[in-house]
Design an enzyme around this catalytic site. Structure first.
Site, PDB file in Angstrom:
ATOM      1  CB  ALA A  73      -0.951  -0.001   1.191  1.00 30.67           C
ATOM      2  CB  THR A  74       4.234   2.133   1.291  1.00 28.99           C
ATOM      3  OG1 THR A  74       3.924   1.862   2.660  1.00 28.99           O
ATOM      4  CG2 THR A  74       5.176   3.326   1.211  1.00 28.99           C
ATOM      5  CG  ASN A 153      -3.234   3.425  10.230  1.00 28.98           C
ATOM      6  OD1 ASN A 153      -3.760   4.378   9.634  1.00 28.98           O
ATOM      7  ND2 ASN A 153      -2.094   3.545  10.876  1.00 28.98           N
ATOM      8  CB  SER A 201      -1.458  -3.480   2.295  1.00 27.22           C
ATOM      9  OG  SER A 201      -0.391  -4.171   2.905  1.00 27.22           O
ATOM     10  CG  HIS A 203       1.661  -6.638   5.389  1.00 26.77           C
ATOM     11  ND1 HIS A 203       1.739  -6.179   6.677  1.00 26.77           N
ATOM     12  CD2 HIS A 203       1.949  -5.573   4.601  1.00 26.77           C
ATOM     13  CE1 HIS A 203       2.084  -4.894   6.669  1.00 26.77           C
ATOM     14  NE2 HIS A 203       2.210  -4.505   5.419  1.00 26.77           N
ATOM     15  CB  THR A 242      10.817  -9.421 -12.687  1.00 23.14           C
ATOM     16  OG1 THR A 242      11.689  -9.138 -13.778  1.00 23.14           O
ATOM     17  CG2 THR A 242      10.390 -10.883 -12.730  1.00 23.14           C
ATOM     18  CB  CYS A 328       2.684   5.555  14.798  1.00 15.48           C
ATOM     19  SG  CYS A 328       1.470   4.713  13.797  1.00 15.48           S
TER      20      CYS A 328
HETATM   21  C1  LIG Z   1      -0.191  -0.748   6.545  1.00 19.46           C
HETATM   22  C2  LIG Z   1      -0.767   0.443   5.896  1.00 19.46           C
HETATM   23  C3  LIG Z   1      -0.118   1.050   4.819  1.00 19.46           C
HETATM   24  C4  LIG Z   1       1.212   0.551   4.297  1.00 19.46           C
HETATM   25  O1  LIG Z   1       1.049  -0.669   3.650  1.00 19.46           O
HETATM   26  P1  LIG Z   1       2.336  -1.538   3.232  1.00 19.46           P
HETATM   27  O2  LIG Z   1       1.747  -2.612   2.378  1.00 19.46           O
HETATM   28  O3  LIG Z   1       2.926  -2.032   4.488  1.00 19.46           O
HETATM   29  O4  LIG Z   1       3.239  -0.648   2.460  1.00 19.46           O
HETATM   30  C5  LIG Z   1      -0.702   2.145   4.257  1.00 19.46           C
HETATM   31  N1  LIG Z   1      -1.868   2.628   4.698  1.00 19.46           N
HETATM   32  C6  LIG Z   1      -2.533   2.075   5.735  1.00 19.46           C
HETATM   33  C7  LIG Z   1      -3.834   2.642   6.174  1.00 19.46           C
HETATM   34  C8  LIG Z   1      -1.995   0.970   6.367  1.00 19.46           C
HETATM   35  O5  LIG Z   1      -2.644   0.434   7.400  1.00 19.46           O
END
Ligand SMILES: *Cc1c(COP(=O)(O)O)cnc(C)c1O
Length: 395
Positions: A73-74, A153, A201, A203, A242, A328
């Site tokens: 997500a980053t 989050n 994301s 994970h 890739t 955080c």
């Molecule tokens: C964890 C999180 C991210 C970052 O996601 P990654 O896949 O770890 O880069 C971004 N936004 C929110 C709201 C998150 O909880």
């Protein structure tokens, strides 16, 4: 019950064993490069990728070609914000967001501000929610993009994304949402919710780390983004490199599981969350729940414990994995920007604890966590002259 108890599922979720099973062959016999077009090694890898693209698309009501795989997500947030700012530079220079966004949004926007983009950071109400009229009022003729997270989050509050998306659409403003915490936990539909770009994301939804996706709307309107990674032209030229085939297959499997199990799982999470809340409220005075209860992820509880330092509490409950409102940016002890944005003082922010329930938690663990927290808070308060004073003045 296994000790330590993991209840920090907003930080990351364990990999679902079924996801791991789906991924396993892609670390071994199906090792091909999904971009190799001339032999079966490549074809088999590409088949795995395309199946996963469909599974992700189905979870959010998108079409598979609108799904771009990223590293998480980053990266998706970076690609969405920088990609739109660059592609729409001739249209405008203004972006609207919320003060309570994840750092992956806030820091990306700070970077864009250095390049001349203007950003409005909307304050939130005490509930953690954005007032829709304030949102509407922030959109101007030079606004190209609004970006508001689906669910927070830290405090788990769910924004009214559908209405904000509608307002943005009416104004001809693109709408992005960081849905890392929402996907797989609550229903999300890019069409009904008027979403143009959406970050996922792996994970955070029982998939692997290092994989994610960005949904990019292809019609009504067709959204343009400028690639931020140049190279071999993978992912329709929007994200070269890739493909992480095993990770992608894992994200697909996690999406398919979420789609079928979400309704039952959400109910189970909410019941466990309410059990935790009720036990804490019954066992302790001077505690406050941060953020609206009625617009919240089923697996989130965020509580401030008066007269207690969050970090001291964390250390006391060392066999329970949760996180504090100041964890955080754990290198520095800064109070959470999210709790502060609710209008609470630094004190409440410093004493806040985030409980993140997950698929593998049990009622037994909830009861254990509640009793450990109550025990440690009581112990810490025994040492607090302020709490003593408060108690005696109230008596
Ligand atoms: C964890 C999180 C991210 C970052 O996601 P990654 O896949 O770890 O880069 C971004 N936004 C929110 C709201 C998150 O909880």
């Amino acid at each position: 019950m296994k000790i330590p108890v993991y209840m920090d599922n907003h930080a990351t979720t364990p990999l679902d064993p079924r996801v791991f099973d789906a991924m396993r062959p892609y670390f071994a016999e199906i090792f091909g490069n999904a971009a190799s077009r001339s032999h079966s090694f490549g074809w088999r890898a590409a088949d795995g990728v395309e199946k996963a693209r469909k599974q992700v698309a189905e979870l959010i009501g998108a079409s598979p070609k609108e799904v771009i795989f990223t590293s998480g997500a980053t990266e998706s947030n970076n690609l969405a914000l920088k990609g739109v700012a660059e592609a729409y530079a001739s249209r405008g220079d203004h972006i609207v967001t919320a003060a309570t966004e994840h750092k992956a949004i806030l820091d990306t926007l700070k970077h864009l501000e250095k390049g001349g983009i203007r950003v409005t950071y909307l304050a939130v109400e005490k509930s953690g929610l954005i007032d829709l009229e304030k949102f509407r009022g922030a959109l101007t003729d030079s606004t190209i993009l609004a970006s508001v997270m689906y669910a927070n989050n830290e405090i788990g509050v769910i924004q009214n994304i559908r209405e904000m998306g509608k307002i943005a659409k009416e104004r001809g403003v693109l709408f992005h949402t960081d849905a890392a915490q929402a996907i797989g936990k609550i229903p999300v539909d890019v069409a009904a919710d008027n979403i143009d770009l959406l970050s996922i994301s792996g994970h955070k939804m029982y998939g692997p780390k290092g994989i994610g996706a960005l949904y990019v709307r292809s019609r009504d309107p067709r959204v343009e983004i400028a690639a931020q990674m140049d190279g071999g032209g993978h992912e329709r030229g929007l994200r070269s490199g890739t493909l992480n085939v095993a990770g992608i297959v894992g994200l697909g499997a996690a999406s398919a599981i979420a789609k079928t199990e979400m309704p039952g799982e959400a109910k189970r999470m909410a019941a466990m969350r309410d059990r935790l809340k009720d036990r804490l409220l019954a066992g302790l005075d001077h505690i406050a729940i941060n953020g609206a209860m009625d617009a919240r992820l089923p697996n989130n509880l965020n509580v401030s414990f008066g007269f207690v330092e969050g970090d001291a509490l964390l250390m006391g409950i060392n066999d329970v994995a949760v996180s504090s409102g100041s964890a955080c940016t754990s290198a520095t002890i800064e109070p959470s920007h999210v709790i502060k944005a609710l209008g609470a003082g630094d004190e409440l922010a410093h004493s806040s604890i985030r409980f993140g329930l997950g698929r593998f938690n049990t009622d037994e663990e909830v009861d254990y966590v509640a009793s450990r927290v109550i025990e440690v808070v009581e112990k810490l308060r025994e040492l607090s002259p302020l709490y003593d004073l408060e108690k005696n003045s109230g008596a």
